[in-house]
Structure formats: structure tokens, C-alpha cells
Scaffold this motif. Structure first.
Motif, PDB file in Angstrom:
ATOM      1  N   SER A  95      -9.423  15.207  -4.297  1.00 22.37           N
ATOM      2  CA  SER A  95      -8.013  15.196  -3.890  1.00 22.37           C
ATOM      3  C   SER A  95      -7.503  16.616  -3.676  1.00 22.37           C
ATOM      4  O   SER A  95      -7.846  17.521  -4.442  1.00 22.37           O
ATOM      5  CB  SER A  95      -7.155  14.514  -4.956  1.00 22.37           C
ATOM      6  OG  SER A  95      -7.536  13.179  -5.120  1.00 22.37           O
ATOM      7  N   LYS A 136      -6.115   4.201  -6.807  1.00 22.58           N
ATOM      8  CA  LYS A 136      -6.345   4.105  -5.363  1.00 22.58           C
ATOM      9  C   LYS A 136      -6.766   2.698  -4.957  1.00 22.58           C
ATOM     10  O   LYS A 136      -6.333   2.188  -3.938  1.00 22.58           O
ATOM     11  CB  LYS A 136      -7.403   5.116  -4.924  1.00 22.58           C
ATOM     12  CG  LYS A 136      -6.927   6.543  -4.964  1.00 22.58           C
ATOM     13  CD  LYS A 136      -8.039   7.480  -4.528  1.00 22.58           C
ATOM     14  CE  LYS A 136      -7.594   8.923  -4.569  1.00 22.58           C
ATOM     15  NZ  LYS A 136      -8.670   9.829  -4.121  1.00 22.58           N
ATOM     16  N   LYS A 137      -7.608   2.068  -5.761  1.00 23.65           N
ATOM     17  CA  LYS A 137      -8.067   0.712  -5.447  1.00 23.65           C
ATOM     18  C   LYS A 137      -6.930  -0.294  -5.575  1.00 23.65           C
ATOM     19  O   LYS A 137      -6.754  -1.158  -4.734  1.00 23.65           O
ATOM     20  CB  LYS A 137      -9.209   0.307  -6.380  1.00 23.65           C
ATOM     21  CG  LYS A 137     -10.508   0.999  -6.075  1.00 23.65           C
ATOM     22  CD  LYS A 137     -11.567   0.554  -7.065  1.00 23.65           C
ATOM     23  CE  LYS A 137     -12.851   1.324  -6.874  1.00 23.65           C
ATOM     24  NZ  LYS A 137     -13.838   1.007  -7.915  1.00 23.65           N
ATOM     25  N   SER A 160       0.849  -1.191   0.000  1.00 25.12           N
ATOM     26  CA  SER A 160       0.000   0.000   0.000  1.00 25.12           C
ATOM     27  C   SER A 160       0.885   1.242   0.000  1.00 25.12           C
ATOM     28  O   SER A 160       2.057   1.186   0.364  1.00 25.12           O
ATOM     29  CB  SER A 160      -0.916   0.000   1.217  1.00 25.12           C
ATOM     30  OG  SER A 160      -0.148   0.060   2.394  1.00 25.12           O
ATOM     31  N   PRO A 216       0.314   4.851   1.544  1.00 27.69           N
ATOM     32  CA  PRO A 216      -0.563   5.748   2.293  1.00 27.69           C
ATOM     33  C   PRO A 216      -0.655   7.157   1.699  1.00 27.69           C
ATOM     34  O   PRO A 216      -1.733   7.734   1.639  1.00 27.69           O
ATOM     35  CB  PRO A 216       0.055   5.772   3.683  1.00 27.69           C
ATOM     36  CG  PRO A 216       0.787   4.473   3.791  1.00 27.69           C
ATOM     37  CD  PRO A 216       1.289   4.190   2.407  1.00 27.69           C
ATOM     38  N   THR A 217       0.461   7.709   1.237  1.00 26.94           N
ATOM     39  CA  THR A 217       0.458   9.069   0.696  1.00 26.94           C
ATOM     40  C   THR A 217       1.126   9.064  -0.670  1.00 26.94           C
ATOM     41  O   THR A 217       2.266   8.646  -0.810  1.00 26.94           O
ATOM     42  CB  THR A 217       1.217  10.032   1.633  1.00 26.94           C
ATOM     43  OG1 THR A 217       0.712   9.886   2.952  1.00 26.94           O
ATOM     44  CG2 THR A 217       1.044  11.470   1.188  1.00 26.94           C
ATOM     45  N   SER A 232      -3.999   0.757  -2.872  1.00 28.00           N
ATOM     46  CA  SER A 232      -4.380   1.150  -1.513  1.00 28.00           C
ATOM     47  C   SER A 232      -3.814   2.522  -1.174  1.00 28.00           C
ATOM     48  O   SER A 232      -3.200   2.715  -0.127  1.00 28.00           O
ATOM     49  CB  SER A 232      -3.917   0.109  -0.503  1.00 28.00           C
ATOM     50  OG  SER A 232      -4.460  -1.145  -0.801  1.00 28.00           O
ATOM     51  N   ILE A 233      -3.995   3.467  -2.082  1.00 26.92           N
ATOM     52  CA  ILE A 233      -3.575   4.845  -1.838  1.00 26.92           C
ATOM     53  C   ILE A 233      -4.620   5.487  -0.935  1.00 26.92           C
ATOM     54  O   ILE A 233      -5.791   5.562  -1.302  1.00 26.92           O
ATOM     55  CB  ILE A 233      -3.442   5.638  -3.155  1.00 26.92           C
ATOM     56  CG1 ILE A 233      -2.340   5.042  -4.023  1.00 26.92           C
ATOM     57  CG2 ILE A 233      -3.180   7.111  -2.872  1.00 26.92           C
ATOM     58  CD1 ILE A 233      -2.268   5.633  -5.432  1.00 26.92           C
ATOM     59  N   GLU A 234      -4.203   5.913   0.234  1.00 26.19           N
ATOM     60  CA  GLU A 234      -5.137   6.558   1.158  1.00 26.19           C
ATOM     61  C   GLU A 234      -5.330   8.031   0.803  1.00 26.19           C
ATOM     62  O   GLU A 234      -6.438   8.527   0.766  1.00 26.19           O
ATOM     63  CB  GLU A 234      -4.631   6.424   2.590  1.00 26.19           C
ATOM     64  CG  GLU A 234      -4.623   4.979   3.075  1.00 26.19           C
ATOM     65  CD  GLU A 234      -3.926   4.819   4.396  1.00 26.19           C
ATOM     66  OE1 GLU A 234      -3.837   5.796   5.170  1.00 26.19           O
ATOM     67  OE2 GLU A 234      -3.445   3.699   4.664  1.00 26.19           O
ATOM     68  N   THR A 235      -4.237   8.730   0.543  1.00 24.52           N
ATOM     69  CA  THR A 235      -4.288  10.151   0.210  1.00 24.52           C
ATOM     70  C   THR A 235      -3.527  10.388  -1.086  1.00 24.52           C
ATOM     71  O   THR A 235      -2.355  10.042  -1.182  1.00 24.52           O
ATOM     72  CB  THR A 235      -3.650  11.011   1.330  1.00 24.52           C
ATOM     73  OG1 THR A 235      -4.305  10.725   2.560  1.00 24.52           O
ATOM     74  CG2 THR A 235      -3.765  12.488   1.008  1.00 24.52           C
TER      75      THR A 235
END
Length: 123
Positions: free
Chosen positions: A89, A67-68, A47, A49-50, A71-74
Motif C-alpha cells: 500500500s 480489502k476482501k 465497495s 474504491p479508495t 472491496s477496497i481497491e486502493t
């Protein structure tokens, strides 16, 4: 050693602004490159995260796919010019030649058709 100035950044801003205003017939290219990036991201099993997208014109459906898959959170978007974004965004106006971020700020940096016009690519 001084970096040679091959590309005129102000002219690039003007061209990018013009391209974004009349991009509908050209969306296929951003979409295709975004899909190619998606394909490569799908092979990475971790993933992020940022993440930062430099040159933020990638269509919304492709960004959602990124993102899917990853697993990009931001996802922070950055471009030379201000533009209407179809995503929620965060958006930042900045030059890819002088990124306003410290080292190790992002877990992933994406660029869809923008880094080919950077004067100091290794830098």
C-alpha cells in the motif's frame, strides 16, 4: 474559538515511534481492534474504491481482510512517523490533525487506535 492543545504532538511522535519498534508483544491489541473493524465492515454491502488508514500499524493480514470484505481497491496508509510496512500500500507521513487531502477524496477512512489523541476531534 481556539482549539485547546491537550496532546503534545511531538511527544506523541516519540511514543508512537517507540511503540512501533517494540510492538511484537502488543500486536494482539492492533489485531483485535482490526478484527472489530472487519466485523463492522462485513455488515456494509458496498465497495470502497479508495480508502485511507490513519495510523497505519494494523497487521497485514487484517488489512487484507478489510480489502476482501469491503472491496477496497486502493488502501493508502498514513501515520505520524515513517515505518516499515509489510504491505504494498502507498504510505504517507502526515498528521491526523491536519489531513493533507481535499474533501471527498476517500470513500472510506479507517483508524486503528489513533484518533483518541487528536486535539480537535470534531474538526
Amino acid at each position: 474559538m481556539a482549539v485547546p492543545q491537550i496532546f503534545d504532538r511531538e511527544e506523541l511522535r516519540k511514543k508512537r515511534s517507540r511503540a512501533y519498534q517494540s510492538s511484537e508483544p502488543c500486536d494482539f491489541l492492533w489485531t483485535w481492534v482490526g478484527q472489530q473493524i472487519s466485523e463492522r465492515l462485513s455488515e456494509i454491502k458496498r465497495s470502497f474504491p479508495t480508502a485511507l488508514e490513519i495510523g497505519a500499524y494494523t497487521p497485514h493480514n487484517i488489512q487484507t481482510e478489510w480489502k476482501k470484505i469491503s472491496s477496497i481497491e486502493t488502501l493508502l496508509q498514513m501515520d505520524l512517523i515513517s515505518q516499515q510496512s509489510s504491505t504494498s500500500s502507498p504510505f504517507l507521513i502526515g498528521d491526523e490533525e491536519a489531513l493533507p487531502f481535499g474533501p471527498q477524496t476517500f470513500d472510506l477512512v479507517l483508524s486503528n487506535l489513533t484518533l483518541h489523541s487528536v486535539n480537535d476531534l470534531p474538526g
